[in-house]
Design an enzyme around this catalytic site. Structure first.
Site, PDB file in Angstrom:
ATOM      1  N   ARG B  29      34.450   4.619 -42.129  1.00 44.83           N
ATOM      2  CA  ARG B  29      34.661   5.076 -43.505  1.00 44.83           C
ATOM      3  C   ARG B  29      33.412   5.784 -44.048  1.00 44.83           C
ATOM      4  O   ARG B  29      33.391   6.993 -44.204  1.00 44.83           O
ATOM      5  CB  ARG B  29      35.061   3.875 -44.397  1.00 44.83           C
ATOM      6  N   ASP B  30      32.358   5.039 -44.286  1.00 44.83           N
ATOM      7  CA  ASP B  30      31.151   5.602 -44.886  1.00 44.83           C
ATOM      8  C   ASP B  30      30.515   6.630 -43.952  1.00 44.83           C
ATOM      9  O   ASP B  30      29.931   7.628 -44.403  1.00 44.83           O
ATOM     10  CB  ASP B  30      30.165   4.468 -45.184  1.00 44.83           C
ATOM     11  N   HIS B 218      23.190  -3.289 -47.882  1.00 46.75           N
ATOM     12  CA  HIS B 218      23.635  -2.006 -47.325  1.00 46.75           C
ATOM     13  C   HIS B 218      22.459  -1.032 -47.424  1.00 46.75           C
ATOM     14  O   HIS B 218      22.230  -0.432 -48.470  1.00 46.75           O
ATOM     15  CB  HIS B 218      24.843  -1.527 -48.149  1.00 46.75           C
ATOM     16  N   HIS B 220      20.028   2.240 -46.180  1.00 49.16           N
ATOM     17  CA  HIS B 220      19.974   3.564 -45.535  1.00 49.16           C
ATOM     18  C   HIS B 220      18.579   3.781 -44.967  1.00 49.16           C
ATOM     19  O   HIS B 220      17.596   3.258 -45.491  1.00 49.16           O
ATOM     20  CB  HIS B 220      20.330   4.657 -46.539  1.00 49.16           C
ATOM     21  N   CYS B 251      24.382  10.267 -47.281  1.00 53.46           N
ATOM     22  CA  CYS B 251      24.792  10.246 -48.687  1.00 53.46           C
ATOM     23  C   CYS B 251      24.802  11.672 -49.177  1.00 53.46           C
ATOM     24  O   CYS B 251      23.787  12.355 -49.101  1.00 53.46           O
ATOM     25  CB  CYS B 251      23.825   9.414 -49.509  1.00 53.46           C
ATOM     26  N   ASN B 260      23.206   5.637 -42.635  1.00 51.58           N
ATOM     27  CA  ASN B 260      23.199   4.186 -42.717  1.00 51.58           C
ATOM     28  C   ASN B 260      22.357   3.584 -41.605  1.00 51.58           C
ATOM     29  O   ASN B 260      22.134   4.198 -40.561  1.00 51.58           O
ATOM     30  CB  ASN B 260      24.632   3.684 -42.539  1.00 51.58           C
TER      31      ASN B 260
END
Lengths: 311, 311
Positions: B29-30, B218, B220, B251, B260
């Site tokens: 997803r991300d 979470h 990065h 992002c 990530n």
């Protein structure tokens, strides 16, 4: 908490960590010796000068190893006098007595020897047993100390070895003690193939039981662990951390090694933790971006890429 | 200490750390929502299946955001039924009630909403004030809970914001409480632009004072800090860590974001610390190498590069 300037992390100190860390900058030696192309002497000299201007105070300048083994640093005699006026510590690597003679002739006041924690690496790197390698370093360290020269003892393969796998902590401790006993002023514990994780780092530092001011750590980022390992070492009280501007370098014995911990990624973390290094991150990033351009490939440092908008 | 198999770190547990960590895998997803090219539905389904086969138990599968905003995931209706038979948790992102309706219609039992800790990001991402954004999520969370669906609340910009700079901890805590009060079962604290350092992480977790089982992190890796920050969170007791297979994603609001935290780099550290994840690192690396080939560029994960000999 202080609000950051653009390009700097927010500072949130952590109780119990050191308030100051000495970065032992290895880019000019450990970094460039692993580059395929040889960098011109004047570019190296400018690199060292720029690193000093960025606030680094310990800059390993070159190596007096035989040019046959490390042709990239064959210009040590030419380079050293070009930077020796800088008001920073400029250690140089000396592999043996011949190397020490060359370094002393140029007025070096800090040298480093390069030992390993494993038989296999001593064999591969020096064609000697571990004890024979240590015996070879003894007169080098002894003569350097007699001349009033500061001696750093590198110890490679402290966590894993490409031939032997995991390296037992007691074996590493034994070699550390041998280096200190022969007179080394400080050690640099190297994770040459980058396999260590924080618990392993903590276990070695605990078992080693040497005053922290005598211990530096030297992590490689092959598996992305270098900064987490450094953080674990800081929590143990370590105040000397090796790093390479722009993440230059690697290990010729670890094909896929992505190189040393990048000084910029380290400075970002230390700045965020409120730990003083004296380094101006912007100037350092500019220096590494300049060197990356010279080498014709992007810096592996995440921070250099982010702040210099390389991608 | 146990001797490692090739390609695994030596296991040296650290007292006080969790013994098991749940990895919330966000690559499908991300990761993929930030790829320039749209990956075919059948490739996405195979990716999710392979991640499950590698031992991941929480795999965020897709997003029910309007295709206009995230065209890369416009196939959510087609993808979800292709993977919903897997015996793993398959949360999906739902931006609003319409998205929730679509997810519920397909039988989703876990959803996630995506809030932010700052006004600027709420404005940029949702064209709403922070309070308006929270008000928008309230019926989504309420209806999901009424349907017996597990709700995760993402909170982006928990440490820094590209417009506002450093984000004050009390502001983040306020939004966290609002999300929990409206019924979210867990939070995911996001460092969307990757600026956090370990002391900042520790400060937020301490101030937040929420049972650790309700808190995921979470990170990065924009400045190389993700794994060190994760280690700090583990020391605080956190047992849910978001990561993206192969380090996929980034992002859209942070141009140079390198994405990530890579699941493989995380698993390497956790395995070294003796923390159980259920993940087979070799299978996971093979999956990420396969996806990197599909995307036509090397994985940003150091561990994937090292173990799959990509460079």
């Amino acid at each position: 908490m202080t609000v950051p300037e653009p390009g700097l992390p927010m500072t949130v100190p952590e109780p119990g960590l050191p308030t100051r860390v000495r970065i032992h900058e290895v880019g000019a030696r450990d970094g460039l010796q692993n580059e395929k192309s040889t960098v011109p002497t004047e570019v190296k000299a400018e690199f060292v000068r720029r690193l000093a201007e960025a606030g680094l105070t310990t800059i390993e300048a070159t190596s007096f190893v035989h040019p046959k083994w490390v042709p990239q640093l064959a210009d040590a005699e030419q380079l050293f006098p070009q930077v020796s006026d800088l008001a920073v510590d400029l250690p140089v690597l000396v592999p043996n007595e011949r190397g020490l003679d060359r370094a002393l002739a140029l007025g070096a006041t800090r040298v480093a020897v390069f030992a390993s924690a494993t038989e296999s690496f001593a064999k591969a790197n020096l064609n000697r047993t571990l004890d024979e390698a240590l015996a070879m370093f003894e007169p080098v360290v002894g003569r350097a100390k007699a001349e009033g020269v500061h001696v750093r003892g590198y110890l490679s393969m402290c966590f894993g070895d490409p031939w032997e796998g995991a390296v037992p902590v007691p074996q590493v401790v034994r070699v550390c003690r041998a280096l200190l006993d022969m007179g080394c002023d400080e050690l640099s514990l190297g994770d040459t193939i980058g396999v260590a994780t924080p618990g392993h780092v903590r276990a070695l530092l605990t078992e080693l039981d040497v005053p922290v001011e005598k211990v530096g750590v030297h992590f490689h980022d092959t598996y992305g662990q270098a900064l987490a390992n450094t953080y674990a070492a800081l929590q143990h009280g370590v105040t000397t951390v090796d790093a390479s501007a722009g993440g230059l370098g690697g290990c010729p014995y670890a094909k896929s090694a992505t190189g040393n911990l990048a000084t910029e990624d380290l400075v970002w973390m230390l700045q965020g933790l409120g730990i003083d290094t004296g380094v101006d991150l912007g100037r350092l990033v500019a220096t590494s971006a300049w060197m990356a351009e010279h080498l014709g490939r992007p810096s592996p440092s995440r921070t250099v890429r982010a702040l210099s908008h390389q991608e």
